[in-house]
Motif scaffolding. Structure first.
Motif, PDB file in Angstrom:
ATOM      1  N   GLY A  73       0.748  -1.241   0.000  1.00  0.00           N
ATOM      2  CA  GLY A  73       0.000   0.000   0.000  1.00  0.00           C
ATOM      3  C   GLY A  73       0.783   1.299   0.000  1.00  0.00           C
ATOM      4  N   ALA A 133      -3.448  -3.308  -5.437  1.00  0.00           N
ATOM      5  CA  ALA A 133      -3.875  -4.700  -5.325  1.00  0.00           C
ATOM      6  C   ALA A 133      -3.327  -5.327  -4.043  1.00  0.00           C
ATOM      7  CB  ALA A 133      -3.412  -5.493  -6.543  1.00  0.00           C
ATOM      8  N   ASN A 179      -2.669  -3.879  -1.153  1.00  0.00           N
ATOM      9  CA  ASN A 179      -3.422  -3.415   0.000  1.00  0.00           C
ATOM     10  C   ASN A 179      -4.804  -4.063   0.044  1.00  0.00           C
ATOM     11  OD1 ASN A 179      -5.453  -1.305   1.266  1.00  0.00           O
ATOM     12  ND2 ASN A 179      -3.449  -0.916   2.165  1.00  0.00           N
ATOM     13  N   ILE A 180      -5.442  -4.163  -1.116  1.00  0.00           N
ATOM     14  CA  ILE A 180      -6.753  -4.806  -1.191  1.00  0.00           C
ATOM     15  C   ILE A 180      -6.629  -6.267  -0.744  1.00  0.00           C
ATOM     16  CG2 ILE A 180      -8.596  -5.531  -2.766  1.00  0.00           C
ATOM     17  CD1 ILE A 180      -8.581  -2.517  -2.463  1.00  0.00           C
ATOM     18  N   ALA A 181      -5.597  -6.942  -1.207  1.00  0.00           N
ATOM     19  CA  ALA A 181      -5.396  -8.347  -0.826  1.00  0.00           C
ATOM     20  C   ALA A 181      -5.241  -8.475   0.683  1.00  0.00           C
ATOM     21  CB  ALA A 181      -4.175  -8.921  -1.541  1.00  0.00           C
ATOM     22  N   LYS A 185      -6.114  -6.406   3.180  1.00  0.00           N
ATOM     23  CA  LYS A 185      -7.324  -6.081   3.937  1.00  0.00           C
ATOM     24  C   LYS A 185      -8.407  -7.134   3.719  1.00  0.00           C
ATOM     25  CE  LYS A 185      -6.177  -1.937   5.619  1.00  0.00           C
ATOM     26  NZ  LYS A 185      -6.325  -0.681   4.848  1.00  0.00           N
ATOM     27  N   THR A 186      -8.477  -7.663   2.504  1.00  0.00           N
ATOM     28  CA  THR A 186      -9.489  -8.680   2.222  1.00  0.00           C
ATOM     29  C   THR A 186      -9.210  -9.936   3.034  1.00  0.00           C
ATOM     30  OG1 THR A 186      -9.813  -7.818  -0.006  1.00  0.00           O
ATOM     31  CG2 THR A 186     -10.587 -10.045   0.396  1.00  0.00           C
ATOM     32  N   ALA A 187      -7.943 -10.309   3.126  1.00  0.00           N
ATOM     33  CA  ALA A 187      -7.586 -11.485   3.925  1.00  0.00           C
ATOM     34  C   ALA A 187      -7.937 -11.257   5.394  1.00  0.00           C
ATOM     35  CB  ALA A 187      -6.103 -11.797   3.770  1.00  0.00           C
ATOM     36  N   GLU A 188      -7.622 -10.076   5.904  1.00  0.00           N
ATOM     37  CA  GLU A 188      -7.972  -9.756   7.292  1.00  0.00           C
ATOM     38  C   GLU A 188      -9.476  -9.836   7.496  1.00  0.00           C
ATOM     39  OE1 GLU A 188      -4.248  -6.624   8.090  1.00  0.00           O
ATOM     40  OE2 GLU A 188      -6.307  -5.871   7.936  1.00  0.00           O
ATOM     41  N   GLY A 189     -10.224  -9.266   6.550  1.00  0.00           N
ATOM     42  CA  GLY A 189     -11.678  -9.284   6.650  1.00  0.00           C
ATOM     43  C   GLY A 189     -12.230 -10.698   6.614  1.00  0.00           C
ATOM     44  N   THR A 190     -11.661 -11.517   5.733  1.00  0.00           N
ATOM     45  CA  THR A 190     -12.130 -12.893   5.612  1.00  0.00           C
ATOM     46  C   THR A 190     -11.861 -13.666   6.903  1.00  0.00           C
ATOM     47  OG1 THR A 190     -11.667 -12.806   3.251  1.00  0.00           O
ATOM     48  CG2 THR A 190     -11.994 -14.976   4.199  1.00  0.00           C
ATOM     49  N   ALA A 191     -10.695 -13.446   7.495  1.00  0.00           N
ATOM     50  CA  ALA A 191     -10.362 -14.132   8.746  1.00  0.00           C
ATOM     51  C   ALA A 191     -11.350 -13.745   9.846  1.00  0.00           C
ATOM     52  CB  ALA A 191      -8.928 -13.793   9.164  1.00  0.00           C
TER      53      ALA A 191
END
Lengths: 351, 351
Positions: free
Chosen positions: A148, A236, A238-240, A242-248
């Motif tokens: 990021g 991409a 940063n999106i990856a 944050k998305t992983a954190e959100g999914t967890a």
């Protein structure tokens, strides 16, 4: 023998400021007794806390700063008002002046990046710094960069990211030739990934002695741990992240709900409590805390703003390793000689 | 009364071809008895399977095709050799010729996208089609687009994605004004997100009657379900999707390992088995199977290539809904009248 590792701390950064930074630094000092600290912050807040950690106080040179950078300060504003005077700036400047080997702050990312770039400048070949994060995977840990710092990357920049990420991986994972993958999308013949394709060709042709270029990887390869280093541009990346954190978080919430369904699942939960505890421990974000700013004439590490002392200590430990095992010279050597010189073995680790 | 929903099927697409497509279609027919199918494929493989599903056979017009598109065919090759003759092409062409309302294939994404775009052409204002995916969240489901059709997007394209995604959300979630967020990164003052910022301004100013523009969202907002529709360009969207899938797999693997630690955790697992079963069900990728190609003069749905009959049926059901509740006219109406006309209520749902 190497000189002592000297760590500059922005005591005012993060949601909790010195109440996390100081006990965090004390933890690192226990693990690495030779470390010395230069600390910048508000003496009224910091000194009482330092007194409570006499070992740390002994190892620390403290400098009072009138200005602290707010967590929501715009980078431009932070630079204008904090340059020369803020605890964040002065920690970075200590690296520039050769008074410290690494600066660590839990302060706001944008401001820290702006100040670091302004104060330390980028390495000769590097246009823009990157942030490298440590990502827990099924196989252990990988490094992902850029998560990021800057948006977009041409092929040359992606190659530089690969070189810098590989240098960091050599230190962290004690591997002579870490594997490196370029993050890409699965669909064939897409337009716009020319830079990623070109970077792939350059990495293959350069055949750097200190990495093994693996090829393209997709988003699901990150958590799988397919490669030691995942290279992508900052949007991409940063999106990856944050998305992983959100999914967890999402899965943890689903799991909690599921365990409350019946008295039997509740009982099962109680019996299996140690398993859930182990899982939580494995995924503890405090353990992988610390984003390394790469591409500057100096090392700066960004701790998560909301972390506690244990988490902050991880970021300080990370800084310690990066200094002790000479991240900067590993990067500059590779950038300088490129592919013309054969690999040299990783330095022996001496505590 | 609306006319029957007519679904064109590429029976040869996917890892398992007609052995999944045909039982999948049969499942949809049970749920929506009025549907009729036009099916394209190799008669030697398909007809015996159709015979085993007499209800489906009755509702299906079958067309033999000599050519099937391989799962690893390059889009250009697929188009050159499959145009006019392959089961994939003919399913799409049925939509173009008005013989079907939607085409569904589990075949390779690149080929399906190339053929769909070539055959159906994009809507007047849309340059490039997008793929919209359904994403399970803590609050239910959201739509994410573009998950990988095209790389990069200017502000205008992002706004179009918002309009198309909102139209899809109105149908799927039965909401008159779905909330829409633009995927962005948290760091301030970054370069390169100008298009995202401009799109935000356009969405705010246009104030579309059929959506509520929420603002920027970050990667962790997707799984949280912060908005009904997440809009991003295809590279970041694809990375996000694959990363989330990878993270889910990774956590499942950690959880499995943790549960095997001791006899007590094993016993706990047995007692809590129904909870794990519920969790698996909740996250079953077959339930959210189906990527909708948006921006074309017709509806095409891509099923996951490796799914089973249950998963394929989800994609067919999705196609059914998109036709029955008039996705295309919802999109074109909004694009045509833009923000000048007030909202009209969502159609009553009649089975």
């Amino acid at each position: 023998m190497q000189h002592q590792v000297r760590i500059a701390l922005d005591a005012m950064g993060g949601d909790h400021g010195p109440s996390v930074v100081i006990p965090g630094a004390a933890l690192t000092l226990q693990r690495h007794p030779g470390v010395v600290f230069v600390m910048y912050g508000d003496s009224a807040l910091c000194l009482p806390l330092l007194e409570a950690h006499p070992q740390l106080a002994k190892a620390t040179t403290f400098h009072h700063c009138d200005v602290s950078i707010a967590m929501d300060a715009k980078p431009g504003m932070a630079l204008r008002h904090g340059r020369g005077v803020s605890s964040m700036w002065r920690a970075i400047e200590a690296v520039k002046l050769g008074e410290a080997d690494v600066a660590i702050s839990a302060g706001n990312t944008g401001a820290l990046m702006a100040m670091s770039t302004f104060c330390l400048r980028t390495l000769a070949r590097i246009d823009r710094p990157a942030i490298a994060g440590i990502w827990p995977t099924t196989r252990g840990e990988s490094i992902v960069l850029d998560v990021g710092a800057t948006i977009g990357a041409d092929a040359r920049h992606l190659v530089d990211l690969a070189v810098m990420g590989a240098a960091m991986a050599r230190i962290l994972f004690h591997i002579e030739r870490p594997s490196v993958g370029l993050l890409n999308v699965g669909v064939e013949d897409m337009k716009g990934v020319e830079d990623v394709k070109l970077a792939a060709r350059m990495l293959r042709e350069n055949d750097y002695p200190n990495m093994i270029y693996h090829g393209f990887v997709e988003g699901d390869d990150i958590g799988h741990g397919t490669v030691d280093v995942v290279v992508t541009e900052g949007f991409a990346g940063n999106i990856a992240l944050k998305t992983a954190e959100g999914t967890a978080k999402q899965l943890a919430s689903f799991l909690r709900d599921a365990m409350k369904r019946t008295w039997m699942t509740r009982l099962g939960y109680i019996l299996a409590r140690s398993a859930f505890h182990a899982l939580r421990e494995k995924l503890d974000p405090r353990k992988s805390n610390g984003g390394v700013f790469l591409g500057l004439n100096g090392i700066v590490i960004k701790s998560h703003g909301g972390t506690d002392a244990l988490g902050f200590a991880s970021a300080v430990d990370l800084g310690y390793d990066m200094v002790k095992y000479q991240l900067l010279s590993k990067i500059t050597e590779t950038l300088a000689r490129d592919d013309s010189v054969p690999a040299h073995p990783i330095e022996e680790i001496e505590e």
